[in-house]
Design an enzyme around this catalytic site. Structure first.
Site, mmCIF file in Angstrom:
data_model
loop_
_atom_site.group_PDB
_atom_site.id
_atom_site.type_symbol
_atom_site.label_atom_id
_atom_site.label_comp_id
_atom_site.label_asym_id
_atom_site.label_seq_id
_atom_site.Cartn_x
_atom_site.Cartn_y
_atom_site.Cartn_z
ATOM 1 C CB THR A 136 -0.979 0.029 1.195
ATOM 2 O OG1 THR A 136 -1.779 -1.166 1.187
ATOM 3 C CG2 THR A 136 -1.913 1.214 1.175
ATOM 4 C CB THR A 172 -3.479 -1.269 -1.518
ATOM 5 O OG1 THR A 172 -2.846 -2.360 -0.867
ATOM 6 C CG2 THR A 172 -4.915 -1.643 -1.823
ATOM 7 C CD GLU A 216 -3.752 -7.357 1.921
ATOM 8 O OE1 GLU A 216 -3.901 -6.612 2.908
ATOM 9 O OE2 GLU A 216 -3.091 -8.397 1.971
ATOM 10 C CD GLU A 225 -6.540 -5.039 -1.677
ATOM 11 O OE1 GLU A 225 -6.362 -4.826 -0.472
ATOM 12 O OE2 GLU A 225 -5.696 -4.773 -2.549
ATOM 13 C CB SER A 277 -10.328 -1.171 2.448
ATOM 14 O OG SER A 277 -9.139 -0.431 2.510
ATOM 15 N N GLY A 324 -1.658 -1.594 6.818
ATOM 16 C CA GLY A 324 -2.645 -2.568 7.289
ATOM 17 C C GLY A 324 -3.719 -1.863 8.094
HETATM 18 N N1 GLY Z 1 -5.400 -4.168 1.811
HETATM 19 C C1 GLY Z 1 -5.245 -2.953 2.488
HETATM 20 C C2 GLY Z 1 -6.510 -2.348 2.873
HETATM 21 O O1 GLY Z 1 -7.356 -2.234 2.021
HETATM 22 O O2 GLY Z 1 -6.714 -1.958 3.997
#
Ligand code: GLY
Length: 590
Positions: A411, A429, A431, A448, A475, A497
């Site tokens: 990200t 992102t 992910e 994702e 997310s 994260g």
């Molecule tokens: N995968 C990161 C988020 O969407 O929070």
């Protein structure tokens, strides 16, 4: 102000376990300057002072990308134009974090109309995806990386469509020209940064499983090295196609077919993404979630992101407490911030998901009376021993089980203000670092779908963030624009994260309550509490708070907290920009 510049239930258990897996790691050194523009920006960052400007500013994760955005803005482009150039370069020089194979959320404040809106470019689950996607043959959740690496975790990318939609709505520059820097760098080569080299070396085994990723990132079997010139002609060819024929080319035709073949053919862990899924992708405009905070409106991204609601709840719960008086070195201030965050995360785990698929009490979760009731739980002297989700007002039965999604993203965050008074905040992102590790057409595909809860039900009760066909995974991305009297005052966001939420909330508190400039606010050491454990940033002045927080009843862990905050403050004296010392980003302005 002293010292501080420088560097419920099952979800708690499951999420703490997830923390054992290392996300994208911190980088200690920045990338070399590309030109005088980034050299000046890097000097400011090293000195811990914000970059200042009058007309426009771009703050992003890599000097090549910042310079590409700066050139567009200096030539009269809008923030949307600059974002396209920035994203195209980030996909090359920071491929582990974001790119054409991923998704993004964008907040836009329009200088002319004064409106704030959002674009949802989140990845979508294939129509064939269902509740067993991440379960093994015994009905048990897969191990995280068994789910991630391969085709199973890949959702329909949203970033190319988002770039095109933002440009169509708010761009002024010629679309094709916005790709010229990225195409040149991909063809002539770019210098591999310390961060990219370190992350490739750390992920070599997983990256080596896909022959295409292996030959790009591990030529001759060795990880690409810091300082090496790296070319990506396939990426250049893809960008030429998009520049000439539009981003739709990623969703239909040759590139879409190549993506689908890659996902379906992934050895050992194929996915079910189809050409129909690709062709049906749509960017969705959604209303922002805005919450009042100390005379400001903090606007963020609503579902399917939990970012806007959770940042909004944390700040809403803190509104009644005088954090300014307490100051950033006060354990009491961090008790309040930590437990406000735990309460907000309990609601997040229970209620937040893609609101096009499950009813989400968006208004109820940030309604003033509800937040005041939750804030009353903080009126005590010690850490909360139990944290449960609340019961927000809603005209729908809310019988959900708690979610156990594991979020370990790569990200990146893009903050831009242009000379027309527009502000853009976009978190982007693929992910996990390097996403699914599948590479096609010069870019990596996302993982994702592992942002969904692996379990669809718990004791017969459905989880709101369960996998469903065509749904967008929840997310934590929290692109944010803080308004003062209807005008942008702060543009901010971060990777990290689900800790993104804590990083962004901290930066807003540091800037608004503690009066820090935007670079100090970004740099301020992190203390983040989501599920019970208080994470305290390793090697920082925050370590001094460890013992006082333990004395208040918190379980404290010291660890690297790898944000990538990019922030721009707007005030009477113009623009000030800050870039996170924990990564390689810079702010450039004029
Ligand atoms: N995968 C990161 C988020 O969407 O929070």
């Amino acid at each position: 102000m002293a010292v501080w510049a420088g560097a419920a239930g099952l979800p708690a258990r499951a999420q703490e376990a997830a923390d054992a897996v290392v996300p994208e790691a911190a980088t200690e050194t920045g990338q070399q300057a590309i030109s005088g523009m980034s050299a000046a920006a890097q000097e400011a960052k090293a000195a811990g002072v914000p970059v200042t400007a009058q007309d426009w500013m771009v703050a992003v994760a890599n000097p090549y990308a910042a310079e590409a955005g700066a050139r567009v803005l200096a030539a009269g482009g809008t923030a949307a134009d600059a974002m396209v150039a920035v994203q195209a370069v980030l996909g090359l020089v920071e491929p582990q974090s974001s790119g054409l194979g991923g998704g993004a959320f964008l907040l836009w404040h329009d200088g002319e109309s004064g409106e704030t809106t959002t674009l949802d470019g989140r990845e979508k689950a294939p129509l064939s995806a269902g509740p067993t996607l991440f379960l093994d043959q015994d009905g048990q959740p897969l191990k995280f990386f068994d789910a991630v690496v391969g085709g199973r975790s890949v959702g329909v990318p949203g970033t190319p469509a988002l770039m095109q939609t933002a440009h169509a709505r708010w761009g002024r520059s010629d679309w094709a020209g916005l790709f010229s820097d990225a195409i040149r760098l991909a063809e002539e080569g770019f210098i591999v940064s310390p961060r990219l080299a370190m992350l490739v070396a750390a992920d070599a085994e997983r990256l080596g499983r896909d022959p295409v990723a292996r030959s790009y990132f591990l030529p001759d079997g060795h990880p690409v090295a810091e300082g090496q010139l790296l070319r990506n002609p396939e990426y250049a060819a893809t960008l030429r196609t998009i520049a000439g024929q539009g981003a739709r080319q990623v969703y239909v035709g040759r590139i879409a077919k190549a993506i689908v073949e890659k996902v379906q053919g992934a050895e050992g862990n194929p996915g079910r993404l189809s050409e129909l899924d690709m062709s049906l992708y749509d960017v969705i405009e959604r209303a922002p979630v805005c919450v009042p905070y100390r005379g400001h409106e903090v606007c963020g991204m609503g579902p399917p992101s939990s970012g806007g609601l959770t940042v909004g709840q944390i700040l809403g719960l803190l509104s009644d407490f005088d954090l300014a008086e307490m100051g950033p070195e006060s354990a009491e201030a961090w008790r309040l911030i930590g437990d406000a965050s735990r309460l907000a995360f309990a609601d997040r785990g229970r209620y937040m998901a893609d609101s096009d698929f499950v009813p989400v009490p968006v208004k109820g979760l940030v309604e003033a009376d509800y937040m005041a009731r939750r804030a009353a739980l903080l009126r005590r002297d010690t850490a909360l021993s139990e944290v449960e989700p609340g019961e927000p007002e809603f005209d729908h039965a809310l019988n959900w089980a708690d979610d156990d999604a594991i979020e370990l993203p790569s990200t990146s965050h893009i903050s831009i203000v242009d000379s027309y008074g527009n502000a853009l905040s976009m978190t982007t992102t693929i992910e996990n670092a390097f996403g699914s590790r599948l590479m096609v057409a010069g870019f990596l595909l996302n993982n994702e779908l592992t942002d969904f809860s692996f379990r669809s039900h718990r004791d017969g009760v459905p989880v709101a963030n369960r996998v469903e066909p065509g749904k967008r995974p929840r997310s934590s991305m929290a692109p944010t624009i803080v308004l003062k009297d209807g005008e942008p005052a702060l543009v901010v966001g971060s990777p990290g994260g689900s800790r993104i939420i804590g990083y962004v909330a901290k930066t807003i508190v540091a800037h608004i309550d503690w009066g820090m400039d935007v670079q100090q606010a970004v740099t301020l050491p992190h203390l983040v509490n989501r599920f019970g454990t208080y994470d305290v940033e390793e090697g920082s002045a925050a370590a001094a708070l460890g013992e006082p927080l333990k004395a208040l009843g918190f379980n404290v862990e010291t660890r690297a907290l790898n944000s990538g905050l990019h922030a721009i403050a707007l005030g009477e004296d113009g623009l000030t920009g800050g870039a996170d010392p924990r990564r390689e980003g810079i702010a450039i302005g004029e």
